[in-house]
Design an enzyme around this catalytic site. Structure first.
Site, PDB file in Angstrom:
ATOM      1  N   SER A 140      -7.277   2.290  -6.336  1.00  0.00           N
ATOM      2  CA  SER A 140      -8.422   2.966  -6.624  1.00  0.00           C
ATOM      3  C   SER A 140      -8.081   3.598  -8.118  1.00  0.00           C
ATOM      4  O   SER A 140      -7.497   2.629  -8.648  1.00  0.00           O
ATOM      5  CB  SER A 140      -7.497   4.842  -5.944  1.00  0.00           C
ATOM      6  OG  SER A 140      -6.366   4.188  -5.357  1.00  0.00           O
ATOM      7  N   ASP A 184      -5.759  -4.588  -5.770  1.00  0.00           N
ATOM      8  CA  ASP A 184      -6.713  -3.979  -5.380  1.00  0.00           C
ATOM      9  C   ASP A 184      -6.890  -1.928  -5.145  1.00  0.00           C
ATOM     10  O   ASP A 184      -6.349  -1.327  -4.465  1.00  0.00           O
ATOM     11  CB  ASP A 184      -7.194  -4.248  -4.499  1.00  0.00           C
ATOM     12  CG  ASP A 184      -7.909  -3.839  -3.066  1.00  0.00           C
ATOM     13  OD1 ASP A 184      -8.826  -3.201  -3.872  1.00  0.00           O
ATOM     14  OD2 ASP A 184      -8.312  -3.653  -2.091  1.00  0.00           O
ATOM     15  N   GLY A 230       3.783   0.678  -4.964  1.00  0.00           N
ATOM     16  CA  GLY A 230       3.154  -1.432  -5.999  1.00  0.00           C
ATOM     17  C   GLY A 230       4.005  -1.350  -7.241  1.00  0.00           C
ATOM     18  O   GLY A 230       5.114  -2.294  -7.155  1.00  0.00           O
ATOM     19  N   GLU A 239       0.963  -0.927  -0.209  1.00  0.00           N
ATOM     20  CA  GLU A 239      -0.145   0.220  -0.492  1.00  0.00           C
ATOM     21  C   GLU A 239       0.858   1.439   0.158  1.00  0.00           C
ATOM     22  O   GLU A 239       2.160   1.637   0.139  1.00  0.00           O
ATOM     23  CB  GLU A 239      -0.821   0.161   1.028  1.00  0.00           C
ATOM     24  CG  GLU A 239      -1.784   1.354   1.719  1.00  0.00           C
ATOM     25  CD  GLU A 239      -2.491   1.666   0.030  1.00  0.00           C
ATOM     26  OE1 GLU A 239      -3.162   1.146  -0.070  1.00  0.00           O
ATOM     27  OE2 GLU A 239      -2.545   3.158   0.525  1.00  0.00           O
TER      28      GLU A 239
HETATM   29  N1  AAT Z   1     -10.542  -2.289  -0.948  1.00  0.00           N
HETATM   30  C1  AAT Z   1     -10.687  -1.071  -1.319  1.00  0.00           C
HETATM   31  C2  AAT Z   1     -10.880  -0.826  -2.403  1.00  0.00           C
HETATM   32  C3  AAT Z   1      -9.952   0.124  -2.932  1.00  0.00           C
HETATM   33  S1  AAT Z   1      -8.598   1.005  -2.065  1.00  0.00           S
HETATM   34  C4  AAT Z   1      -7.508   1.210  -3.292  1.00  0.00           C
HETATM   35  C5  AAT Z   1      -5.592   1.472  -2.305  1.00  0.00           C
HETATM   36  O1  AAT Z   1      -4.716   1.720  -3.447  1.00  0.00           O
HETATM   37  C6  AAT Z   1      -5.599   2.758  -1.755  1.00  0.00           C
HETATM   38  O2  AAT Z   1      -5.417   2.529  -0.218  1.00  0.00           O
HETATM   39  C7  AAT Z   1      -4.717   3.891  -2.747  1.00  0.00           C
HETATM   40  O3  AAT Z   1      -4.280   4.364  -1.066  1.00  0.00           O
HETATM   41  C8  AAT Z   1      -3.671   2.600  -3.006  1.00  0.00           C
HETATM   42  N2  AAT Z   1      -3.029   2.755  -3.857  1.00  0.00           N
HETATM   43  C9  AAT Z   1      -2.706   3.520  -4.652  1.00  0.00           C
HETATM   44  N3  AAT Z   1      -1.670   3.532  -6.152  1.00  0.00           N
HETATM   45  C10 AAT Z   1      -1.010   2.847  -5.326  1.00  0.00           C
HETATM   46  C11 AAT Z   1      -0.121   2.075  -5.828  1.00  0.00           C
HETATM   47  N4  AAT Z   1       0.463   3.057  -7.055  1.00  0.00           N
HETATM   48  N5  AAT Z   1       0.726   1.526  -4.914  1.00  0.00           N
HETATM   49  C12 AAT Z   1       0.017   0.725  -4.128  1.00  0.00           C
HETATM   50  N6  AAT Z   1      -0.805   1.310  -3.805  1.00  0.00           N
HETATM   51  C13 AAT Z   1      -1.955   2.045  -4.118  1.00  0.00           C
HETATM   52  C14 AAT Z   1     -10.160   0.644  -4.376  1.00  0.00           C
HETATM   53  C15 AAT Z   1     -11.655   1.141  -4.771  1.00  0.00           C
HETATM   54  C16 AAT Z   1     -11.609   1.352  -5.792  1.00  0.00           C
HETATM   55  C17 AAT Z   1     -12.455   2.098  -6.235  1.00  0.00           C
HETATM   56  C18 AAT Z   1     -14.390   1.911  -7.457  1.00  0.00           C
HETATM   57  N7  AAT Z   1     -14.518   2.836  -7.201  1.00  0.00           N
END
Ligand code: AAT
Length: 287
Positions: free
Chosen positions: A159, A157, A140, A108
């Protein structure tokens, strides 16, 4: 917040998804994004990042169970799992329920999401407490550069393709997923709603990039009220020709499903999720 309602409007052009809010429990700007925790009237607590609903207490199980078990139960031996994103802990909480899983690494980018989930969303953050789960606070994309051929399953998973996670929807990302997989591994990424034109464009692009890298590519779609249009879809891909996504390689028994308190996923719904509406199949090639 207008008159006690939160509206997610950026992700669904011309329309919006609104939740009635009882209280703003927390609000801050982290190094990566705006974070809000809301107490809503009928969806329980909700985690909002950059004005996009990430999960709500009422229906998070639908997303977390499906994004986890569609790939895990399609694999004959899913031992090593990587979750990119997932800072709320929900996917980790689900993945460890599969009997073959030995380790779950969660990468994360934003430590504040983890800390606030521990404080406000313990029913998801409990995923981090399991001994099989290791949390890495890192991008990630960067993490995968140093971890070639390590994982049976990689779940993105993340955003939506705005803000810090834009890189997670690029071609080079798909290539790095492939490099980080063990032979025969499976990837599964959240790709938005089949009803939204912009998300369809993402699906079209990713399905091309995936089919350039993997022998099998497919789309699964599920129902969830707190994401725009009430739908979210996943792209899954593998080089393992023995994998038949529609037929689970591992079927949870009724006893196991009850023991693990599964509320959405079942072997039956696993198969059904890969039956997608004709319009989507006509628009998106290679699936
Ligand atoms: N389970 C909840 C759903 C999510 S959370 C998405 C997570 O990805 C967030 O906590 C964000 O901080 C993290 N994130 C974003 N970019 C990166 C990256 N480059 N590396 C690691 N983590 C990252 C998804 C929701 C879906 C919404 C649908 N509309």
């Amino acid at each position: 917040l207008q008159q006690g309602w939160f509206t997610e409007s950026d992700t669904w052009p011309g329309a919006g998804l609104s939740l009635q809010v009882e209280e703003v429990l927390h609000k801050e700007k982290s190094s990566y994004q705006d974070i809000m925790i809301l107490q809503t009237k009928s969806f329980g607590k909700a985690l909002i990042l950059d004005n996009i609903i990430q999960c709500t207490e009422f229906d998070e199980f639908s997303y977390q169970e499906m994004i986890s078990f569609l790939p895990l139960c399609s694999h004959p031996n899913p031992e090593r799992i990587l979750v990119v994103g997932g800072g709320d802990g929900g996917v980790a909480r689900e993945a460890v329920k599969h009997p073959k899983v030995l380790s779950v690494d969660v990468v994360e980018i934003d430590e504040r999401v983890v800390k606030l989930s521990e404080q406000y969303l313990p029913f998801m953050a409990c995923g981090f407490k399991h001994d099989k789960v290791t949390l890495h606070i890192e991008d990630g994309f960067e993490f995968m550069k140093n971890n070639a051929q390590q994982f049976d399953i990689i779940i993105t998973d993340s955003s939506d393709p705005v803000g810090p996670n834009e890189s997670l929807f690029q071609k080079t990302y798909i290539e790095s997923l492939k490099r980080s997989l063990k032979p025969g591994g499976i990837i599964c990424s959240q790709v938005g709603s089949i009803w939204i034109k912009e998300d369809q464009d993402t699906m079209i692009r990713l399905s091309k990039d995936c089919s350039a890298n993997f022998k099998k590519v497919t789309l699964a779609t599920i129902s969830i009220p707190s994401y725009p249009t009430g739908n979210i879809s996943f792209i899954l891909a593998t080089d393992n020709e023995l994998v038949n996504f529609k037929v689970p390689a591992y079927s949870f028994t009724l006893e196991e499903m009850n023991k693990h308190k599964l509320k959405h996923y079942s072997p039956d719904l696993h198969s059904a999720s890969f039956s997608i509406p004709r319009f989507a199949r006509m628009i998106i090639p290679h699936i």
